[in-house]
Design a protein around this motif. Structure first.
Motif, PDB file in Angstrom:
ATOM      1  N   ARG A   1     -13.052  -3.539  -5.686  1.00  0.00           N
ATOM      2  CA  ARG A   1     -13.773  -2.282  -5.534  1.00  0.00           C
ATOM      3  C   ARG A   1     -13.092  -1.450  -4.461  1.00  0.00           C
ATOM      4  NH1 ARG A   1     -19.704  -3.676  -3.033  1.00  0.00           N
ATOM      5  NH2 ARG A   1     -18.955  -5.156  -1.516  1.00  0.00           N
ATOM      6  N   ALA A   2     -13.195  -0.149  -4.622  1.00  0.00           N
ATOM      7  CA  ALA A   2     -12.616   0.757  -3.632  1.00  0.00           C
ATOM      8  C   ALA A   2     -13.773   1.516  -3.004  1.00  0.00           C
ATOM      9  CB  ALA A   2     -11.661   1.724  -4.331  1.00  0.00           C
ATOM     10  N   GLU A   3     -13.764   1.626  -1.675  1.00  0.00           N
ATOM     11  CA  GLU A   3     -14.828   2.363  -0.989  1.00  0.00           C
ATOM     12  C   GLU A   3     -14.218   3.382  -0.036  1.00  0.00           C
ATOM     13  OE1 GLU A   3     -18.814  -0.045  -0.390  1.00  0.00           O
ATOM     14  OE2 GLU A   3     -17.080  -1.290   0.128  1.00  0.00           O
ATOM     15  N   GLY A   4     -14.874   4.499   0.092  1.00  0.00           N
ATOM     16  CA  GLY A   4     -14.344   5.514   0.997  1.00  0.00           C
ATOM     17  C   GLY A   4     -15.174   6.776   0.906  1.00  0.00           C
ATOM     18  N   ALA A   5     -15.108   7.597   1.934  1.00  0.00           N
ATOM     19  CA  ALA A   5     -15.932   8.805   1.970  1.00  0.00           C
ATOM     20  C   ALA A   5     -15.290   9.940   1.168  1.00  0.00           C
ATOM     21  CB  ALA A   5     -16.144   9.231   3.416  1.00  0.00           C
ATOM     22  N   ARG A   6     -13.942   9.943   1.082  1.00  0.00           N
ATOM     23  CA  ARG A   6     -13.253  11.048   0.415  1.00  0.00           C
ATOM     24  C   ARG A   6     -12.677  10.572  -0.916  1.00  0.00           C
ATOM     25  NH1 ARG A   6      -8.961  11.526   3.116  1.00  0.00           N
ATOM     26  NH2 ARG A   6      -8.245  13.395   2.027  1.00  0.00           N
ATOM     27  N   VAL A   7     -12.790  11.420  -1.931  1.00  0.00           N
ATOM     28  CA  VAL A   7     -12.301  11.002  -3.258  1.00  0.00           C
ATOM     29  C   VAL A   7     -10.796  10.760  -3.249  1.00  0.00           C
ATOM     30  CG1 VAL A   7     -14.104  11.872  -4.808  1.00  0.00           C
ATOM     31  CG2 VAL A   7     -12.359  13.437  -3.995  1.00  0.00           C
ATOM     32  N   GLU A   8     -10.055  11.546  -2.468  1.00  0.00           N
ATOM     33  CA  GLU A   8      -8.591  11.375  -2.425  1.00  0.00           C
ATOM     34  C   GLU A   8      -8.243   9.983  -1.889  1.00  0.00           C
ATOM     35  OE1 GLU A   8     -10.211  13.932  -1.103  1.00  0.00           O
ATOM     36  OE2 GLU A   8      -9.619  15.591  -2.418  1.00  0.00           O
ATOM     37  N   GLU A   9      -9.007   9.560  -0.882  1.00  0.00           N
ATOM     38  CA  GLU A   9      -8.837   8.227  -0.277  1.00  0.00           C
ATOM     39  C   GLU A   9      -9.123   7.135  -1.335  1.00  0.00           C
ATOM     40  OE1 GLU A   9     -11.585   6.285   3.137  1.00  0.00           O
ATOM     41  OE2 GLU A   9     -11.455   8.455   3.145  1.00  0.00           O
ATOM     42  N   LEU A  10     -10.211   7.358  -2.095  1.00  0.00           N
ATOM     43  CA  LEU A  10     -10.590   6.388  -3.128  1.00  0.00           C
ATOM     44  C   LEU A  10      -9.521   6.312  -4.220  1.00  0.00           C
ATOM     45  CD1 LEU A  10     -14.323   7.339  -3.231  1.00  0.00           C
ATOM     46  CD2 LEU A  10     -13.542   4.993  -3.155  1.00  0.00           C
ATOM     47  N   ALA A  11      -9.008   7.476  -4.585  1.00  0.00           N
ATOM     48  CA  ALA A  11      -7.986   7.514  -5.648  1.00  0.00           C
ATOM     49  C   ALA A  11      -6.737   6.759  -5.184  1.00  0.00           C
ATOM     50  CB  ALA A  11      -7.648   8.957  -6.006  1.00  0.00           C
ATOM     51  N   GLU A  12      -6.385   6.929  -3.921  1.00  0.00           N
ATOM     52  CA  GLU A  12      -5.202   6.246  -3.388  1.00  0.00           C
ATOM     53  C   GLU A  12      -5.418   4.722  -3.418  1.00  0.00           C
ATOM     54  OE1 GLU A  12      -3.871   8.174   0.225  1.00  0.00           O
ATOM     55  OE2 GLU A  12      -2.889   6.281   0.784  1.00  0.00           O
ATOM     56  N   ALA A  13      -6.627   4.308  -2.979  1.00  0.00           N
ATOM     57  CA  ALA A  13      -6.937   2.866  -2.979  1.00  0.00           C
ATOM     58  C   ALA A  13      -6.951   2.337  -4.414  1.00  0.00           C
ATOM     59  CB  ALA A  13      -8.294   2.641  -2.317  1.00  0.00           C
ATOM     60  N   PHE A  14      -7.441   3.143  -5.324  1.00  0.00           N
ATOM     61  CA  PHE A  14      -7.504   2.745  -6.741  1.00  0.00           C
ATOM     62  C   PHE A  14      -6.100   2.433  -7.253  1.00  0.00           C
ATOM     63  CE2 PHE A  14      -7.371   3.701 -11.263  1.00  0.00           C
ATOM     64  CZ  PHE A  14      -8.506   3.093 -11.753  1.00  0.00           C
ATOM     65  N   TRP A  15      -5.187   3.387  -7.079  1.00  0.00           N
ATOM     66  CA  TRP A  15      -3.842   3.200  -7.638  1.00  0.00           C
ATOM     67  C   TRP A  15      -3.083   2.107  -6.884  1.00  0.00           C
ATOM     68  CZ3 TRP A  15      -3.528   4.247 -12.306  1.00  0.00           C
ATOM     69  CH2 TRP A  15      -4.069   5.415 -12.856  1.00  0.00           C
ATOM     70  N   ALA A  16      -3.392   1.943  -5.591  1.00  0.00           N
ATOM     71  CA  ALA A  16      -2.713   0.890  -4.837  1.00  0.00           C
ATOM     72  C   ALA A  16      -3.096  -0.472  -5.421  1.00  0.00           C
ATOM     73  CB  ALA A  16      -3.115   0.970  -3.366  1.00  0.00           C
ATOM     74  N   ARG A  17      -4.373  -0.616  -5.789  1.00  0.00           N
ATOM     75  CA  ARG A  17      -4.822  -1.903  -6.339  1.00  0.00           C
ATOM     76  C   ARG A  17      -4.290  -2.137  -7.758  1.00  0.00           C
ATOM     77  NH1 ARG A  17      -4.804  -5.858  -7.865  1.00  0.00           N
ATOM     78  NH2 ARG A  17      -6.243  -7.626  -7.838  1.00  0.00           N
ATOM     79  N   VAL A  18      -4.182  -1.058  -8.522  1.00  0.00           N
ATOM     80  CA  VAL A  18      -3.668  -1.208  -9.894  1.00  0.00           C
ATOM     81  C   VAL A  18      -2.197  -1.632  -9.853  1.00  0.00           C
ATOM     82  CG1 VAL A  18      -3.167   0.040 -12.064  1.00  0.00           C
ATOM     83  CG2 VAL A  18      -5.330   0.431 -10.863  1.00  0.00           C
ATOM     84  N   GLY A  19      -1.494  -1.111  -8.854  1.00  0.00           N
ATOM     85  CA  GLY A  19      -0.091  -1.520  -8.669  1.00  0.00           C
ATOM     86  C   GLY A  19       0.730  -1.238  -9.901  1.00  0.00           C
ATOM     87  N   ASP A  20       1.514  -2.239 -10.303  1.00  0.00           N
ATOM     88  CA  ASP A  20       2.411  -1.984 -11.441  1.00  0.00           C
ATOM     89  C   ASP A  20       1.878  -2.591 -12.738  1.00  0.00           C
ATOM     90  OD1 ASP A  20       2.732  -4.595 -10.870  1.00  0.00           O
ATOM     91  OD2 ASP A  20       4.899  -4.523 -10.518  1.00  0.00           O
ATOM     92  N   LEU A  21       0.569  -2.824 -12.802  1.00  0.00           N
ATOM     93  CA  LEU A  21      -0.013  -3.300 -14.071  1.00  0.00           C
ATOM     94  C   LEU A  21       0.057  -2.167 -15.096  1.00  0.00           C
ATOM     95  CD1 LEU A  21      -3.201  -5.077 -12.664  1.00  0.00           C
ATOM     96  CD2 LEU A  21      -1.172  -6.189 -13.597  1.00  0.00           C
ATOM     97  N   ALA A  22       0.266  -2.518 -16.331  1.00  0.00           N
ATOM     98  CA  ALA A  22       0.449  -1.484 -17.371  1.00  0.00           C
ATOM     99  C   ALA A  22      -0.800  -1.334 -18.234  1.00  0.00           C
ATOM    100  CB  ALA A  22       1.626  -1.866 -18.254  1.00  0.00           C
ATOM    101  N   PHE A  23      -1.152  -0.109 -18.506  1.00  0.00           N
ATOM    102  CA  PHE A  23      -2.325   0.164 -19.353  1.00  0.00           C
ATOM    103  C   PHE A  23      -2.002   1.302 -20.305  1.00  0.00           C
ATOM    104  CE2 PHE A  23      -3.885  -1.730 -15.466  1.00  0.00           C
ATOM    105  CZ  PHE A  23      -4.692  -2.742 -15.977  1.00  0.00           C
ATOM    106  N   SER A  24      -2.685   1.273 -21.438  1.00  0.00           N
ATOM    107  CA  SER A  24      -2.465   2.332 -22.422  1.00  0.00           C
ATOM    108  C   SER A  24      -3.522   3.421 -22.339  1.00  0.00           C
ATOM    109  CB  SER A  24      -2.496   1.745 -23.835  1.00  0.00           C
ATOM    110  OG  SER A  24      -1.568   0.718 -23.939  1.00  0.00           O
ATOM    111  N   ARG A  25      -4.622   3.114 -21.691  1.00  0.00           N
ATOM    112  CA  ARG A  25      -5.717   4.080 -21.589  1.00  0.00           C
ATOM    113  C   ARG A  25      -6.343   3.997 -20.199  1.00  0.00           C
ATOM    114  NH1 ARG A  25      -4.075   6.372 -25.173  1.00  0.00           N
ATOM    115  NH2 ARG A  25      -4.944   6.864 -27.208  1.00  0.00           N
ATOM    116  N   LEU A  26      -6.893   5.129 -19.754  1.00  0.00           N
ATOM    117  CA  LEU A  26      -7.669   5.157 -18.514  1.00  0.00           C
ATOM    118  C   LEU A  26      -9.075   5.638 -18.865  1.00  0.00           C
ATOM    119  CD1 LEU A  26      -8.089   5.240 -15.413  1.00  0.00           C
ATOM    120  CD2 LEU A  26      -7.163   7.572 -15.449  1.00  0.00           C
ATOM    121  N   HIS A  27     -10.066   4.780 -18.644  1.00  0.00           N
ATOM    122  CA  HIS A  27     -11.465   5.159 -18.883  1.00  0.00           C
ATOM    123  C   HIS A  27     -12.185   5.254 -17.533  1.00  0.00           C
ATOM    124  CE1 HIS A  27     -11.688   3.747 -23.372  1.00  0.00           C
ATOM    125  NE2 HIS A  27     -10.926   4.805 -23.189  1.00  0.00           N
TER     126      HIS A  27
END
Ligand SMILES: C[S@@+](CC[C@H](N)C(=O)[O-])C[C@H]1O[C@@H](n2cnc3c(N)ncnc32)[C@H](O)[C@@H]1O
Length: 388
Positions: free
Chosen positions: A71-97
Motif C-alpha cells: 500500500r502507498a500512503e501520503g498526503a499529496r497525490v504526486e507523492e502517492l503516484a511516485e510511491a506507486f510506480w516505485a513499488r511496481v518497479g519493472d514488472l510488466a502489465f498490459s493494462r492499468l485499472h
C-alpha cells in the motif's frame, strides 16, 4: 518461476464483507484475513500456496480479486503516484485499472458503482507519471487507464481505499468481470432508464453471456416498473412482463412488450410455452422465488433454456444458504449454475442457470461502450518483463 506476492485482495459491495468473509472461510480456509475496510479486504496466503499467477477467488461476493503488492500512503497525490510506480518497479502489465472502493450502497443517495471521478483523475496522473519503459507496444497500452482488459492480459490495479491510501495489486484477466476495472462494467446505454434494474440487467447479460437472439421470447417475473425489460427489449427480444404492479407507459407502448398483470403463481403454464429465457426480480424471499420458478420450469410443456434470477438477501445470513439454492436449481435439469453479486445488485445476488453449458456464448461480450484509448496491440505473454 515467478515469486507470487504473500497477500491477495478482494473487493466487494459495501456491507457484503461479512458474507464474503464467511464464504472465503468455507471455500478458501487456507487464506487468513489481514486488512479489512467496508468494500475491501486483503488475505494472507500460506507459504505452500499452489494458486498460480492467474488464481481467482471462488466467490459469489468478491467483485474483483488478485494479488496485493503493497500500500502507498501520503498526503499529496504526486507523492502517492511516485510511491506507486516505485513499488511496481519493472514488472510488466498490459493494462492499468484504477478504481475506488464503493463509497455507498449501489443506488443509495445517487451512488452507482464504477470508476469514480477521483479514480479517473488518479488514473490520468498515473499515466502521466509512469516511467517510460520504451515506446514499444506495451508502453502504448498504459497510455490510458481503465481500458477493458482482454482475457489473458495482466492488469495492474491501483485501488483507492482512501484518497490518501492506495493499494497496489495485480490480476490476470480471465472471467468477463475480471476484464472490467474493479469488476464493474461501465454504465451502458440510456442515461435515464426506467429504473436502475436496467443497468443490473445489462451487467447480468454481459456476465452471463446468455446467447440471446433477436425474436426469442423472454419472461420477467417482477417486471415493474420496467428497467430490466427495457434492457431486454434492446436485445431484440419479445418480452412478457409479469407483475401485479403498473408498468411504465413507455414499455406498454413498445410493440414487442406485453404486460401480464398478475402474480406469477396465479398464471396458467401456457403463458410459458415457447419461452426460451426466464428472468425473475420479485421482491420476495429466495425460497418464494425458487418455489415460483420451479413450478414453471419443471412443467412438462415448458422448455426454458436459461434463467437469470435475482435472489434477494434481506438478511445477510441467507447467504449461507446459497449453495443449497444453487443445488435446487441444478435439480431442475440446469447443468450450468453460477451466482455472482453483481456490482449493480443491491442486497441480493444474481443466479445464472443454463440447461447446457455449451449454450454460453464463447465470445466475451462487448459489455458496454468502450472507454477511449489507443488501439490494442496483439496480446503479449502476460508474464513477460518489459523491453529494455
Ligand atoms: C425490485 S421490483 C422489480 C424491478 C423491475 N425488475 C424493473 O426492472 O424495474 C420487484 C417487483 O416484484 C413484484 N412482485 C412481487 N411478488 C411478485 C409475484 N409473486 N409475481 C410477480 N411480481 C411480483 C413487485 O410488484 C415489484 O414490482
Amino acid at each position: 518461476m515467478e515469486l507470487l506476492p504473500q497477500f491477495l485482495f478482494a473487493a466487494c459491495q459495501r456491507g457484503a464483507e461479512g458474507a464474503l468473509k464467511a464464504e472465503l472461510a468455507r471455500r478458501h480456509p487456507e487464506l487468513r484475513l489481514a486488512f479489512s475496510r467496508p468494500g475491501f479486504l486483503t488475505l494472507k496466503r500460506p507459504d505452500d500456496w499452489s494458486g498460480g499467477a492467474d488464481f481467482q477467488l471462488q466467490s459469489v461476493f468478491a467483485r474483483c480479486s488478485g494479488y496485493c503488492l503493497a500500500r502507498a500512503e501520503g498526503a499529496r497525490v504526486e507523492e502517492l503516484a511516485e510511491a506507486f510506480w516505485a513499488r511496481v518497479g519493472d514488472l510488466a502489465f498490459s493494462r492499468l485499472h484504477v478504481w475506488q472502493r464503493d463509497a455507498a450502497l449501489p443506488g443509495e443517495g445517487g451512488f452507482e458503482p464504477g470508476v469514480s471521478r477521483l479514480a479517473d483523475e488518479i488514473g490520468q496522473l498515473l499515466v502521466r507519471t509512469r516511467p517510460r519503459l520504451g515506446e514499444g507496444p506495451r508502453a502504448a497500452n498504459l497510455r490510458a487507464a481503465n481500458l477493458r482488459a482482454r482475457p489473458g492480459q495482466r492488469v495492474l490495479d491501483c485501488i483507492v481505499v482512501e484518497p490518501d491510501q492506495w493499494w497496489i495489486g495485480w490480476h490476470v484477466a480471465r472471467s468477463v468481470p475480471s476484464c472490467w476495472p474493479g469488476g464493474v462494467p461501465s454504465a451502458a446505454g440510456k442515461e435515464a432508464p426506467i429504473s436502475r434494474a436496467y443497468h443490473k440487467m445489462h451487467e447480468a447479460l454481459a456476465w452471463s453471456r446468455l446467447p440471446l437472439a433477436a425474436g426469442q421470447r423472454c419472461v420477467e417475473i417482477g417486471s415493474a416498473p420496467g428497467g430490466s425489460c427495457e434492457a431486454l427489449l434492446e436485445q431484440g427480444l419479445e418480452v412478457i412482463g409479469i407483475d401485479p404492479a403498473e408498468m411504465d407507459p413507455r414499455l406498454l407502448a413498445h410493440p414487442n412488450f406485453r404486460h401480464v398483470r398478475a402474480r406469477a403463481a396465479d398464471l396458467k403454464r401456457r403463458e410459458f410455452q415457447n419461452v426460451q429465457w426466464l428472468m425473475a426480480d420479485s421482491n420476495v424471499a429466495p425460497q418464494h422465488t425458487l418455489d415460483t420458478v420451479e413450478a414453471i420450469v419443471t412443467h412438462r410443456r415448458v422448455h426454458i433454456r436459461g434463467l437469470l434470477l435475482t435472489l434477494k438477501l434481506p438478511d445477510w445470513r441467507l447467504a449461507d444458504q446459497l449453495d443449497a439454492y444453487l443445488e435446487r436449481v441444478r435439480s431442475w435439469g440446469y447443468r450450468y449454475v453460477r451466482a455472482r453479486q453483481l456490482a449493480f445488485n443491491r442486497q441480493e445476488v444474481c443466479v445464472l442457470a443454463l440447461r447446457r453449458p455449451s449454450l454460453r456464448r464463447v465470445r466475451v461480450l462487448k459489455a458496454t461502450h468502450r472507454l477511449p484509448g489507443p488501439p490494442e496491440p496483439p496480446l503479449a505473454g502476460h508474464l513477460e518483463q518489459p523491453s529494455p
